[in-house]
Design a protein around this motif. Structure first.
Motif, PDB file in Angstrom:
ATOM      1  N   ILE A  76       0.827  -1.207   0.000  1.00  7.67           N
ATOM      2  CA  ILE A  76       0.000   0.000   0.000  1.00  7.67           C
ATOM      3  C   ILE A  76       0.862   1.258   0.000  1.00  7.67           C
ATOM      4  O   ILE A  76       2.026   1.235   0.382  1.00  7.67           O
ATOM      5  CB  ILE A  76      -0.932   0.040   1.220  1.00  7.67           C
ATOM      6  N   ALA A  77       0.253   2.345  -0.473  1.00  9.80           N
ATOM      7  CA  ALA A  77       0.926   3.638  -0.393  1.00  9.80           C
ATOM      8  C   ALA A  77       0.880   4.083   1.066  1.00  9.80           C
ATOM      9  O   ALA A  77      -0.183   4.079   1.694  1.00  9.80           O
ATOM     10  CB  ALA A  77       0.235   4.653  -1.287  1.00  9.80           C
ATOM     11  N   HIS A  78       2.020   4.455   1.611  1.00 10.58           N
ATOM     12  CA  HIS A  78       2.138   4.800   3.025  1.00 10.58           C
ATOM     13  C   HIS A  78       1.674   6.245   3.216  1.00 10.58           C
ATOM     14  O   HIS A  78       2.478   7.157   3.436  1.00 10.58           O
ATOM     15  CB  HIS A  78       3.601   4.641   3.460  1.00 10.58           C
ATOM     16  N   VAL A  79       0.366   6.454   3.117  1.00 12.05           N
ATOM     17  CA  VAL A  79      -0.214   7.789   3.291  1.00 12.05           C
ATOM     18  C   VAL A  79      -1.231   7.741   4.424  1.00 12.05           C
ATOM     19  O   VAL A  79      -1.737   6.672   4.787  1.00 12.05           O
ATOM     20  CB  VAL A  79      -0.879   8.299   1.988  1.00 12.05           C
ATOM     21  N   ALA A  80      -1.533   8.901   4.965  1.00 12.21           N
ATOM     22  CA  ALA A  80      -2.358   8.990   6.174  1.00 12.21           C
ATOM     23  C   ALA A  80      -3.708   8.307   6.024  1.00 12.21           C
ATOM     24  O   ALA A  80      -4.149   7.580   6.918  1.00 12.21           O
ATOM     25  CB  ALA A  80      -2.547  10.460   6.549  1.00 12.21           C
ATOM     26  N   ARG A  81      -4.377   8.519   4.917  1.00  8.06           N
ATOM     27  CA  ARG A  81      -5.720   7.944   4.743  1.00  8.06           C
ATOM     28  C   ARG A  81      -5.656   6.418   4.727  1.00  8.06           C
ATOM     29  O   ARG A  81      -6.481   5.744   5.349  1.00  8.06           O
ATOM     30  CB  ARG A  81      -6.354   8.453   3.451  1.00  8.06           C
ATOM     31  N   ASN A  82      -4.692   5.862   4.004  1.00  8.66           N
ATOM     32  CA  ASN A  82      -4.566   4.407   3.948  1.00  8.66           C
ATOM     33  C   ASN A  82      -4.276   3.823   5.328  1.00  8.66           C
ATOM     34  O   ASN A  82      -4.822   2.781   5.711  1.00  8.66           O
ATOM     35  CB  ASN A  82      -3.454   4.006   2.976  1.00  8.66           C
ATOM     36  N   LEU A  83      -3.402   4.487   6.062  1.00  6.65           N
ATOM     37  CA  LEU A  83      -3.049   3.996   7.393  1.00  6.65           C
ATOM     38  C   LEU A  83      -4.252   4.048   8.332  1.00  6.65           C
ATOM     39  O   LEU A  83      -4.496   3.110   9.101  1.00  6.65           O
ATOM     40  CB  LEU A  83      -1.891   4.827   7.961  1.00  6.65           C
ATOM     41  N   ALA A  84      -5.000   5.140   8.266  1.00  4.67           N
ATOM     42  CA  ALA A  84      -6.177   5.283   9.131  1.00  4.67           C
ATOM     43  C   ALA A  84      -7.227   4.232   8.800  1.00  4.67           C
ATOM     44  O   ALA A  84      -7.807   3.605   9.689  1.00  4.67           O
ATOM     45  CB  ALA A  84      -6.765   6.693   8.981  1.00  4.67           C
ATOM     46  N   THR A  85      -7.477   4.028   7.511  1.00  5.49           N
ATOM     47  CA  THR A  85      -8.463   3.037   7.089  1.00  5.49           C
ATOM     48  C   THR A  85      -8.030   1.633   7.485  1.00  5.49           C
ATOM     49  O   THR A  85      -8.839   0.811   7.939  1.00  5.49           O
ATOM     50  CB  THR A  85      -8.678   3.105   5.570  1.00  5.49           C
ATOM     51  N   GLY A  86      -6.725   1.343   7.316  1.00  2.00           N
ATOM     52  CA  GLY A  86      -6.211   0.036   7.695  1.00  2.00           C
ATOM     53  C   GLY A  86      -6.373  -0.240   9.173  1.00  2.00           C
ATOM     54  O   GLY A  86      -6.735  -1.354   9.587  1.00  2.00           O
ATOM     55  N   GLU A  87      -6.127   0.773   9.992  1.00  2.00           N
ATOM     56  CA  GLU A  87      -6.304   0.621  11.441  1.00  2.00           C
ATOM     57  C   GLU A  87      -7.762   0.315  11.772  1.00  2.00           C
ATOM     58  O   GLU A  87      -8.058  -0.510  12.641  1.00  2.00           O
ATOM     59  CB  GLU A  87      -5.868   1.911  12.148  1.00  2.00           C
ATOM     60  N   ALA A  88      -8.676   0.989  11.069  1.00  2.00           N
ATOM     61  CA  ALA A  88     -10.098   0.794  11.329  1.00  2.00           C
ATOM     62  C   ALA A  88     -10.541  -0.619  10.948  1.00  2.00           C
ATOM     63  O   ALA A  88     -11.294  -1.270  11.684  1.00  2.00           O
ATOM     64  CB  ALA A  88     -10.916   1.823  10.559  1.00  2.00           C
ATOM     65  N   TYR A  89     -10.093  -1.106   9.790  1.00  2.81           N
ATOM     66  CA  TYR A  89     -10.446  -2.458   9.359  1.00  2.81           C
ATOM     67  C   TYR A  89      -9.911  -3.486  10.343  1.00  2.81           C
ATOM     68  O   TYR A  89     -10.595  -4.465  10.681  1.00  2.81           O
ATOM     69  CB  TYR A  89      -9.891  -2.738   7.965  1.00  2.81           C
ATOM     70  N   THR A  90      -8.680  -3.283  10.804  1.00  3.85           N
ATOM     71  CA  THR A  90      -8.093  -4.222  11.755  1.00  3.85           C
ATOM     72  C   THR A  90      -8.886  -4.250  13.050  1.00  3.85           C
ATOM     73  O   THR A  90      -9.192  -5.321  13.587  1.00  3.85           O
ATOM     74  CB  THR A  90      -6.631  -3.841  12.050  1.00  3.85           C
ATOM     75  N   ALA A  91      -9.235  -3.081  13.567  1.00  2.57           N
ATOM     76  CA  ALA A  91      -9.984  -2.997  14.822  1.00  2.57           C
ATOM     77  C   ALA A  91     -11.372  -3.605  14.701  1.00  2.57           C
ATOM     78  O   ALA A  91     -11.898  -4.189  15.657  1.00  2.57           O
ATOM     79  CB  ALA A  91     -10.090  -1.541  15.262  1.00  2.57           C
ATOM     80  N   ALA A  92     -11.990  -3.484  13.519  1.00  5.20           N
ATOM     81  CA  ALA A  92     -13.372  -3.926  13.349  1.00  5.20           C
ATOM     82  C   ALA A  92     -13.506  -5.381  12.898  1.00  5.20           C
ATOM     83  O   ALA A  92     -14.494  -6.044  13.235  1.00  5.20           O
ATOM     84  CB  ALA A  92     -14.076  -3.031  12.332  1.00  5.20           C
ATOM     85  N   MET A  93     -12.508  -5.896  12.143  1.00  2.00           N
ATOM     86  CA  MET A  93     -12.687  -7.192  11.509  1.00  2.00           C
ATOM     87  C   MET A  93     -11.669  -8.261  11.910  1.00  2.00           C
ATOM     88  O   MET A  93     -11.966  -9.454  11.858  1.00  2.00           O
ATOM     89  CB  MET A  93     -12.656  -7.024   9.985  1.00  2.00           C
ATOM     90  N   GLN A  94     -10.468  -7.855  12.311  1.00  7.87           N
ATOM     91  CA  GLN A  94      -9.417  -8.825  12.588  1.00  7.87           C
ATOM     92  C   GLN A  94      -9.702  -9.640  13.850  1.00  7.87           C
ATOM     93  O   GLN A  94      -9.986  -9.072  14.915  1.00  7.87           O
ATOM     94  CB  GLN A  94      -8.075  -8.107  12.741  1.00  7.87           C
ATOM     95  N   ASP A  95      -9.610 -10.956  13.737  1.00  2.02           N
ATOM     96  CA  ASP A  95      -9.746 -11.851  14.881  1.00  2.02           C
ATOM     97  C   ASP A  95      -8.587 -11.574  15.838  1.00  2.02           C
ATOM     98  O   ASP A  95      -7.423 -11.753  15.466  1.00  2.02           O
ATOM     99  CB  ASP A  95      -9.712 -13.306  14.400  1.00  2.02           C
ATOM    100  N   PRO A  96      -8.842 -11.156  17.068  1.00  2.00           N
ATOM    101  CA  PRO A  96      -7.776 -10.801  18.011  1.00  2.00           C
ATOM    102  C   PRO A  96      -6.915 -11.993  18.440  1.00  2.00           C
ATOM    103  O   PRO A  96      -5.866 -11.803  19.053  1.00  2.00           O
ATOM    104  CB  PRO A  96      -8.532 -10.198  19.199  1.00  2.00           C
TER     105      PRO A  96
END
Length: 231
Positions: free
Chosen positions: A89-109
């Protein structure tokens, strides 16, 4: 750059606070420390577009991204999936923020999110490519600059090629659980083909897997092939 960015921002850019930046990526980092988050296009047209955002914009990205995907796909964010990104991915603020959100919402802890084994593309790296492309077109590019760029490109291509096998083996190992895969069509196709070559197909995977993909022109070239080699 700071003065220019200030002309296209609704909030005054702290020009003085970022004046000592060493390079483009350091400049981006210092701006982020002051609440100005810069995203940058790939520059495939010869020019790179930049867009500045605030912390509120980043917070909204985290909310909007997951909500829009869930609404469009019907997949509920229940922290019950293992996320597999299949593209650098392109290391830009929007991508990083979206990635964090997907991880928090969908990733099995109970599992760590899969780390795609290719370095991310930074805004500085994108800008260097744009500048070199323009210099080559103008006939002003220096041989040593072209050689350095070709060396970096070759190393990155090697990492991308090796990542296909690494990702395919990780996907197969996790095949019985719910997976969420994302990436460009070409990357998805390459991994799907590698999985098939390992002897696995759709019947070996959880039927509730989900996907998020993109790639524009790549989609037209790869969609038909992916449908024949899908997991």
């Amino acid at each position: 750059m700071s003065k220019w960015l200030d002309t296209v921002s609704t909030h005054r850019v702290p020009v003085g606070k970022v004046a000592d930046a060493d390079d483009m990526d350091d400049w981006i980092g210092k701006l982020a420390e002051n609440g100005f988050f810069v995203s940058c296009s790939s520059g495939t047209t010869g020019k790179s577009a930049m867009l500045v955002a605030s912390q509120k914009d980043m917070d909204w990205c985290k909310t909007e991204g997951v909500a829009a995907y869930s609404w469009g796909s019907g997949v509920k964010p229940a922290k019950d999936r293992r996320i597999f990104g299949m593209a650098a991915i392109a290391h830009v603020a929007r991508n990083l923020a979206t990635g964090e959100a997907y991880t928090a919402a969908m990733q099995d802890p109970n599992y760590e999110r899969f780390a795609y084994p290719v370095p991310p593309i930074t805004v500085g790296g994108l800008t260097q490519m744009v500048v070199l492309r323009k210099a080559i077109a103008d006939g002003t590019a220096k041989p040593e600059d072209i050689a350095a760029f070709e060396k970096i490109s070759a190393a990155r291509q090697k990492a991308v090629d090796e990542a296909v096998g690494i990702t395919a083996r990780a996907v197969v190992a996790a095949r019985h659980g719910k997976l969420h895969v994302s990436g460009l069509w070409a990357g998805l196709y390459n991994v799907a083909r590698a999985v098939r070559e390992m002897g696995y197909s759709a019947k070996d995977f959880n039927p509730e897997n989900s996907i998020y993909s993109g790639g524009r022109a790549q989609a037209r070239r790869a969609a038909g092939r992916l449908s024949r080699v899908r997991l």
